[in-house]
Design a protein around this motif. Structure first.
Motif, PDB file in Angstrom:
ATOM      1  N   ASP A   1     110.335 -24.071 -23.681  1.00  0.00           N
ATOM      2  CA  ASP A   1     110.610 -22.637 -23.830  1.00  0.00           C
ATOM      3  C   ASP A   1     109.310 -21.849 -23.887  1.00  0.00           C
ATOM      4  OD1 ASP A   1     113.343 -23.200 -23.958  1.00  0.00           O
ATOM      5  OD2 ASP A   1     113.336 -23.314 -26.143  1.00  0.00           O
ATOM      6  N   ALA A   2     108.361 -22.358 -24.651  1.00  0.00           N
ATOM      7  CA  ALA A   2     107.064 -21.674 -24.775  1.00  0.00           C
ATOM      8  C   ALA A   2     106.325 -21.662 -23.440  1.00  0.00           C
ATOM      9  CB  ALA A   2     106.210 -22.354 -25.845  1.00  0.00           C
ATOM     10  N   LEU A   3     106.402 -22.764 -22.702  1.00  0.00           N
ATOM     11  CA  LEU A   3     105.742 -22.825 -21.391  1.00  0.00           C
ATOM     12  C   LEU A   3     106.315 -21.780 -20.436  1.00  0.00           C
ATOM     13  CD1 LEU A   3     105.376 -26.661 -20.760  1.00  0.00           C
ATOM     14  CD2 LEU A   3     103.533 -25.016 -21.168  1.00  0.00           C
ATOM     15  N   CYS A   4     107.635 -21.677 -20.404  1.00  0.00           N
ATOM     16  CA  CYS A   4     108.274 -20.721 -19.487  1.00  0.00           C
ATOM     17  C   CYS A   4     107.961 -19.283 -19.875  1.00  0.00           C
ATOM     18  CB  CYS A   4     109.781 -20.959 -19.456  1.00  0.00           C
ATOM     19  SG  CYS A   4     110.219 -22.543 -18.710  1.00  0.00           S
ATOM     20  N   LEU A   5     108.001 -18.991 -21.158  1.00  0.00           N
ATOM     21  CA  LEU A   5     107.669 -17.648 -21.636  1.00  0.00           C
ATOM     22  C   LEU A   5     106.213 -17.314 -21.304  1.00  0.00           C
ATOM     23  CD1 LEU A   5     108.871 -15.276 -23.323  1.00  0.00           C
ATOM     24  CD2 LEU A   5     107.812 -16.341 -25.310  1.00  0.00           C
ATOM     25  N   ALA A   6     105.320 -18.247 -21.573  1.00  0.00           N
ATOM     26  CA  ALA A   6     103.895 -18.024 -21.295  1.00  0.00           C
ATOM     27  C   ALA A   6     103.633 -17.905 -19.799  1.00  0.00           C
ATOM     28  CB  ALA A   6     103.067 -19.164 -21.892  1.00  0.00           C
ATOM     29  N   ALA A   7     104.343 -18.678 -18.990  1.00  0.00           N
ATOM     30  CA  ALA A   7     104.167 -18.602 -17.531  1.00  0.00           C
ATOM     31  C   ALA A   7     104.543 -17.222 -17.010  1.00  0.00           C
ATOM     32  CB  ALA A   7     105.001 -19.681 -16.846  1.00  0.00           C
ATOM     33  N   GLY A   8     105.616 -16.658 -17.535  1.00  0.00           N
ATOM     34  CA  GLY A   8     105.986 -15.297 -17.148  1.00  0.00           C
ATOM     35  C   GLY A   8     104.955 -14.292 -17.614  1.00  0.00           C
ATOM     36  N   TRP A   9     104.489 -14.450 -18.841  1.00  0.00           N
ATOM     37  CA  TRP A   9     103.508 -13.538 -19.398  1.00  0.00           C
ATOM     38  C   TRP A   9     102.203 -13.586 -18.601  1.00  0.00           C
ATOM     39  CZ3 TRP A   9      98.792 -13.769 -22.035  1.00  0.00           C
ATOM     40  CH2 TRP A   9      98.434 -12.589 -22.698  1.00  0.00           C
ATOM     41  N   LEU A  10     101.840 -14.776 -18.131  1.00  0.00           N
ATOM     42  CA  LEU A  10     100.629 -14.915 -17.312  1.00  0.00           C
ATOM     43  C   LEU A  10     100.852 -14.499 -15.856  1.00  0.00           C
ATOM     44  CD1 LEU A  10      99.298 -18.343 -18.634  1.00  0.00           C
ATOM     45  CD2 LEU A  10      98.272 -16.083 -18.997  1.00  0.00           C
ATOM     46  N   ARG A  11     102.082 -14.131 -15.539  1.00  0.00           N
ATOM     47  CA  ARG A  11     102.467 -13.685 -14.189  1.00  0.00           C
ATOM     48  C   ARG A  11     102.208 -14.754 -13.132  1.00  0.00           C
ATOM     49  NH1 ARG A  11      99.640  -8.411 -15.713  1.00  0.00           N
ATOM     50  NH2 ARG A  11     101.308  -7.183 -16.608  1.00  0.00           N
ATOM     51  N   LEU A  12     102.576 -15.983 -13.465  1.00  0.00           N
ATOM     52  CA  LEU A  12     102.474 -17.054 -12.466  1.00  0.00           C
ATOM     53  C   LEU A  12     103.488 -16.767 -11.360  1.00  0.00           C
ATOM     54  CD1 LEU A  12     102.073 -20.270 -14.654  1.00  0.00           C
ATOM     55  CD2 LEU A  12     100.314 -18.902 -13.559  1.00  0.00           C
ATOM     56  N   PRO A  13     103.271 -17.289 -10.158  1.00  0.00           N
ATOM     57  CA  PRO A  13     104.175 -17.009  -9.045  1.00  0.00           C
ATOM     58  C   PRO A  13     105.614 -17.442  -9.364  1.00  0.00           C
ATOM     59  CG  PRO A  13     102.210 -18.164  -8.281  1.00  0.00           C
ATOM     60  CD  PRO A  13     102.152 -18.147  -9.772  1.00  0.00           C
ATOM     61  N   PRO A  14     106.559 -16.506  -9.333  1.00  0.00           N
ATOM     62  CA  PRO A  14     107.934 -16.813  -9.739  1.00  0.00           C
ATOM     63  C   PRO A  14     108.611 -17.912  -8.918  1.00  0.00           C
ATOM     64  CG  PRO A  14     107.611 -14.450  -9.607  1.00  0.00           C
ATOM     65  CD  PRO A  14     106.387 -15.085  -9.044  1.00  0.00           C
ATOM     66  N   LEU A  15     108.492 -17.872  -7.606  1.00  0.00           N
ATOM     67  CA  LEU A  15     109.181 -18.874  -6.790  1.00  0.00           C
ATOM     68  C   LEU A  15     108.607 -20.276  -6.990  1.00  0.00           C
ATOM     69  CD1 LEU A  15     109.827 -16.941  -3.458  1.00  0.00           C
ATOM     70  CD2 LEU A  15     111.459 -17.532  -5.262  1.00  0.00           C
ATOM     71  N   LEU A  16     107.308 -20.368  -7.041  1.00  0.00           N
ATOM     72  CA  LEU A  16     106.668 -21.660  -7.279  1.00  0.00           C
ATOM     73  C   LEU A  16     107.006 -22.178  -8.679  1.00  0.00           C
ATOM     74  CD1 LEU A  16     104.846 -23.800  -6.030  1.00  0.00           C
ATOM     75  CD2 LEU A  16     102.882 -22.557  -6.946  1.00  0.00           C
ATOM     76  N   SER A  17     107.004 -21.268  -9.642  1.00  0.00           N
ATOM     77  CA  SER A  17     107.357 -21.639 -11.011  1.00  0.00           C
ATOM     78  C   SER A  17     108.794 -22.145 -11.073  1.00  0.00           C
ATOM     79  CB  SER A  17     107.186 -20.439 -11.944  1.00  0.00           C
ATOM     80  OG  SER A  17     105.836 -20.042 -11.991  1.00  0.00           O
ATOM     81  N   ALA A  18     109.701 -21.438 -10.420  1.00  0.00           N
ATOM     82  CA  ALA A  18     111.113 -21.856 -10.405  1.00  0.00           C
ATOM     83  C   ALA A  18     111.262 -23.228  -9.761  1.00  0.00           C
ATOM     84  CB  ALA A  18     111.953 -20.821  -9.657  1.00  0.00           C
TER      85      ALA A  18
END
Length: 146
Positions: free
Chosen positions: A110-127
């Motif tokens: 959960d923390a990784l996903c929240l932090a990934a969004g906050w860091l604005r990592l690429p959404p499609l690659l993240s998904a």
């Protein structure tokens, strides 16, 4: 033991697996692995469908955390920085979206996903990485039933 599942059609049971997986990937407590395992004991013939449904639901649940982090970043909320795990931030900054292969881990995911969004990592690659990690985890549960 699972006779109560018999009257339910596959679609209702799989919808339950989806909902369990979706809610388990948010900050709400849940155990989608147990729900999947119980379903597979009753209906092993639906193993591949159950794998797909659980993976999709769990991924979408994690993407809600990603989206929340993204929204907070757009608002410029520095208060979130203090609440995010420094370890999660460090891993994400060092390894990028690949770190989200670990999004299936309890609490840390959960923390990784929240932090990934906050860091604005690429959404499609993240998904994609979230989906891959979660599918591999569920595959370990499903394999004995195929």
């Amino acid at each position: 033991m699972l006779d109560w599942l018999n009257p339910l059609s596959d679609s209702y049971g799989l919808a339950g697996i989806f909902l369990s997986a979706l809610l388990s990937a948010t900050l709400l407590p849940g155990n989608s692995e147990l729900a999947l395992l119980l379903w597979l004991q009753a209906r092993p013939d639906t193993a591949w469908s159950a794998l797909a449904v659980a993976s999709l639901g769990n991924t979408l649940g994690s993407l809600t955390s990603f989206w929340l982090g993204l929204r907070l970043a757009h608002r410029g909320s520095d208060a979130l920085t203090a609440k995010l795990s420094p370890r999660a931030l460090c891993w994400l900054q060092r390894h990028g979206s690949t770190t989200l292969l670990l999004a299936w881990l309890p609490l840390v995911g959960d923390a990784l996903c929240l932090a990934a969004g906050w860091l604005r990592l690429p959404p499609l690659l993240s998904a994609l990485y979230i989906l891959l990690g979660k599918t591999l985890r569920y595959l370990l549960i499903v394999l004995p039933f195929v």
